[in-house]
Design a protein around this motif. Structure first.
Motif, mmCIF file in Angstrom:
data_model
loop_
_atom_site.group_PDB
_atom_site.id
_atom_site.type_symbol
_atom_site.label_atom_id
_atom_site.label_comp_id
_atom_site.label_asym_id
_atom_site.label_seq_id
_atom_site.Cartn_x
_atom_site.Cartn_y
_atom_site.Cartn_z
ATOM 1 N N ASN A 1 -5.006 -1.563 8.556
ATOM 2 C CA ASN A 1 -6.375 -1.689 8.957
ATOM 3 C C ASN A 1 -6.765 -3.187 8.779
ATOM 4 O O ASN A 1 -8.378 -3.201 9.924
ATOM 5 C CB ASN A 1 -6.836 -1.363 7.539
ATOM 6 N N GLY B 1 -18.145 0.045 -4.225
ATOM 7 C CA GLY B 1 -17.158 0.808 -4.972
ATOM 8 C C GLY B 1 -16.595 0.993 -6.547
ATOM 9 O O GLY B 1 -16.879 1.484 -6.572
ATOM 10 N N ASP C 1 -2.016 -4.728 -5.918
ATOM 11 C CA ASP C 1 -3.142 -4.477 -5.676
ATOM 12 C C ASP C 1 -2.765 -4.938 -4.047
ATOM 13 O O ASP C 1 -3.028 -6.155 -3.734
ATOM 14 C CB ASP C 1 -3.978 -4.799 -6.471
ATOM 15 N N GLY D 1 -5.036 -4.571 -1.991
ATOM 16 C CA GLY D 1 -6.743 -4.653 -1.070
ATOM 17 C C GLY D 1 -7.071 -6.151 -1.487
ATOM 18 O O GLY D 1 -7.798 -7.447 -1.256
ATOM 19 N N MET E 1 -9.735 -5.274 -5.631
ATOM 20 C CA MET E 1 -9.896 -5.947 -5.225
ATOM 21 C C MET E 1 -10.672 -6.941 -5.783
ATOM 22 O O MET E 1 -10.933 -8.531 -5.773
ATOM 23 C CB MET E 1 -10.117 -5.976 -3.314
ATOM 24 N N ASP F 1 -1.278 4.494 1.387
ATOM 25 C CA ASP F 1 -0.780 5.753 1.925
ATOM 26 C C ASP F 1 -0.091 4.466 2.376
ATOM 27 O O ASP F 1 0.220 5.175 3.822
ATOM 28 C CB ASP F 1 -2.105 6.328 2.679
ATOM 29 N N ALA G 1 -10.622 2.659 3.012
ATOM 30 C CA ALA G 1 -11.743 2.303 1.935
ATOM 31 C C ALA G 1 -11.847 0.736 1.984
ATOM 32 O O ALA G 1 -13.467 0.304 2.421
ATOM 33 C CB ALA G 1 -11.185 2.247 0.007
ATOM 34 N N ASP H 1 -1.499 2.002 4.474
ATOM 35 C CA ASP H 1 -2.502 1.836 6.050
ATOM 36 C C ASP H 1 -2.983 0.562 5.877
ATOM 37 O O ASP H 1 -3.465 0.076 6.891
ATOM 38 C CB ASP H 1 -3.093 2.977 6.684
ATOM 39 N N HIS H 2 -2.949 0.281 4.433
ATOM 40 C CA HIS H 2 -3.814 -1.664 4.739
ATOM 41 C C HIS H 2 -3.447 -2.623 5.477
ATOM 42 O O HIS H 2 -4.332 -3.001 5.889
ATOM 43 C CB HIS H 2 -3.734 -1.588 2.783
ATOM 44 N N ASP I 1 1.205 -1.152 -0.527
ATOM 45 C CA ASP I 1 0.108 -0.138 0.498
ATOM 46 C C ASP I 1 1.283 1.311 -0.326
ATOM 47 O O ASP I 1 0.503 1.914 -0.303
ATOM 48 C CB ASP I 1 -1.010 0.237 0.678
HETATM 49 P P1 ADP Z 1 -7.142 3.522 1.716
HETATM 50 O O1 ADP Z 1 -6.928 3.484 -0.070
HETATM 51 O O2 ADP Z 1 -8.354 4.303 2.088
HETATM 52 O O3 ADP Z 1 -5.354 3.758 1.936
HETATM 53 P P2 ADP Z 1 -6.821 0.432 2.194
HETATM 54 O O4 ADP Z 1 -5.521 1.256 2.126
HETATM 55 O O5 ADP Z 1 -7.301 -0.006 3.786
HETATM 56 O O6 ADP Z 1 -7.727 1.969 1.969
HETATM 57 O O7 ADP Z 1 -7.304 -0.466 1.271
HETATM 58 C C1 ADP Z 1 -6.910 -0.356 -0.539
HETATM 59 C C2 ADP Z 1 -7.636 -0.929 -1.640
HETATM 60 O O8 ADP Z 1 -8.832 -1.550 -1.279
HETATM 61 C C3 ADP Z 1 -6.819 -1.001 -2.656
HETATM 62 O O9 ADP Z 1 -5.995 -1.707 -2.942
HETATM 63 C C4 ADP Z 1 -7.827 -1.990 -3.556
HETATM 64 O O10 ADP Z 1 -8.219 -2.964 -3.632
HETATM 65 C C5 ADP Z 1 -9.207 -1.559 -2.567
HETATM 66 N N1 ADP Z 1 -9.938 -0.218 -2.824
HETATM 67 C C6 ADP Z 1 -10.428 0.868 -3.761
HETATM 68 N N2 ADP Z 1 -10.917 1.476 -3.620
HETATM 69 C C7 ADP Z 1 -11.839 0.279 -4.335
HETATM 70 C C8 ADP Z 1 -13.298 0.423 -5.004
HETATM 71 N N3 ADP Z 1 -13.523 1.023 -5.152
HETATM 72 N N4 ADP Z 1 -13.942 -1.243 -5.133
HETATM 73 C C9 ADP Z 1 -13.431 -1.834 -5.066
HETATM 74 N N5 ADP Z 1 -11.875 -1.810 -4.126
HETATM 75 C C10 ADP Z 1 -11.398 -1.248 -3.962
#
Ligand code: ADP
Ligand code: MG
Length: 212
Positions: A43, A122, A192, A194, A131, A37, A80, A39-40, A32
């Motif tokens: 999170n 999303g 990715d 997610g 994801m 950013d 997200a 944080d994934h 991430d």
């Molecule tokens: P943020 O992007 O708010 O920092 P996270 O880092 O926890 O949140 O999650 C990022 C992940 O969320 C991405 O790698 C992607 O897989 C997923 N994601 C982001 N936007 C979407 C969307 N519109 N639809 C599906 N998955 C999404």
């Protein structure tokens, strides 16, 4: 290998998911950091740790387990991923209807429900480096097993393998949804986060079916 999955499986799944997400927290943070950013990992670890704590009180049905996870992810995880995974688990719970055990067709329904929730929230489609690119092939793989008369466990293992391949296939993709899309062309060449956490979560689901 059991042919139908029970509440014990669902509880083992979420405990297993917590363990694998905690173990891979740094890896998810690193992924991430490259296109988001950073944080994934935190999170996902936070959300599933909270869900396991909530589930210590127990749960009656698979649907209840998934609903507790949904509510916990929505209330504890920012960014997200919290709302996306929260909606996924909520729709997965609903997709099971009132069936008391989950067979291979139930695994397909659960996965389809999860993806519907993610898309409702999303609005991403395949190929946008999210994801969705892990859940979509996971469903197709589980469906193929179900249609061939395979077990719930076999469906989960097929889904888990396809999700991992799907996550790896996001590397050459250009991100057009979420934070990674801000990078434009620079999002290319990174996996990715997610999609990667989805692969871990589905691997835990498959492994739990061998345990419960
Ligand atoms: P943020 O992007 O708010 O920092 P996270 O880092 O926890 O949140 O999650 C990022 C992940 O969320 C991405 O790698 C992607 O897989 C997923 N994601 C982001 N936007 C979407 C969307 N519109 N639809 C599906 N998955 C999404
Ligand atoms: Mg992030």
């Amino acid at each position: 290998m059991s042919d139908t999955l029970t509440t014990a499986w669902a509880l083992a799944w979420i405990r297993g998911a917590q363990a694998v997400l905690a173990e891979n927290r740094m890896l998810l943070i690193e992924l991430d950091r490259q296109i988001g950013d950073g944080d994934h990992g935190a999170n996902m670890d936070k959300g599933f740790t909270a869900a396991v704590a909530k589930l210590e009180a127990g749960a009656e049905t698979v649907q209840d387990v998934l609903k507790v996870v949904a509510q916990t992810l929505m209330s504890t995880v920012g960014g997200a991923a919290g709302p996306l995974y929260g909606t996924a688990f909520l729709r997965a719970s609903k997709a099971l209807g009132d069936s008391s055990e989950v067979d291979a067709a139930g695994v397909v329904a659960l996965l389809e429900g999860a993806l519907e929730g993610i898309v409702a929230r999303g609005k991403a489609t395949t190929g946008e480096k999210t994801m969705v690119d892990a859940w979509t092939p996971a469903i197709a793989a589980a469906q193929a097993v179900a249609e061939a008369g395979g077990s719930a466990t076999e469906a989960l293992y097929a889904a888990s393998k396809a999700a991992l391949e799907g996550a790896e296939a996001t590397i050459p993709m250009l991100a057009t949804k979420g934070r990674a899309s801000y990078l434009g062309e620079r999002s290319i060449g990174h996996q990715d986060p997610g999609a990667t956490s989805t692969a871990y979560i589905l691997a835990a689901a498959a492994d739990a079916s061998g345990l419960a």
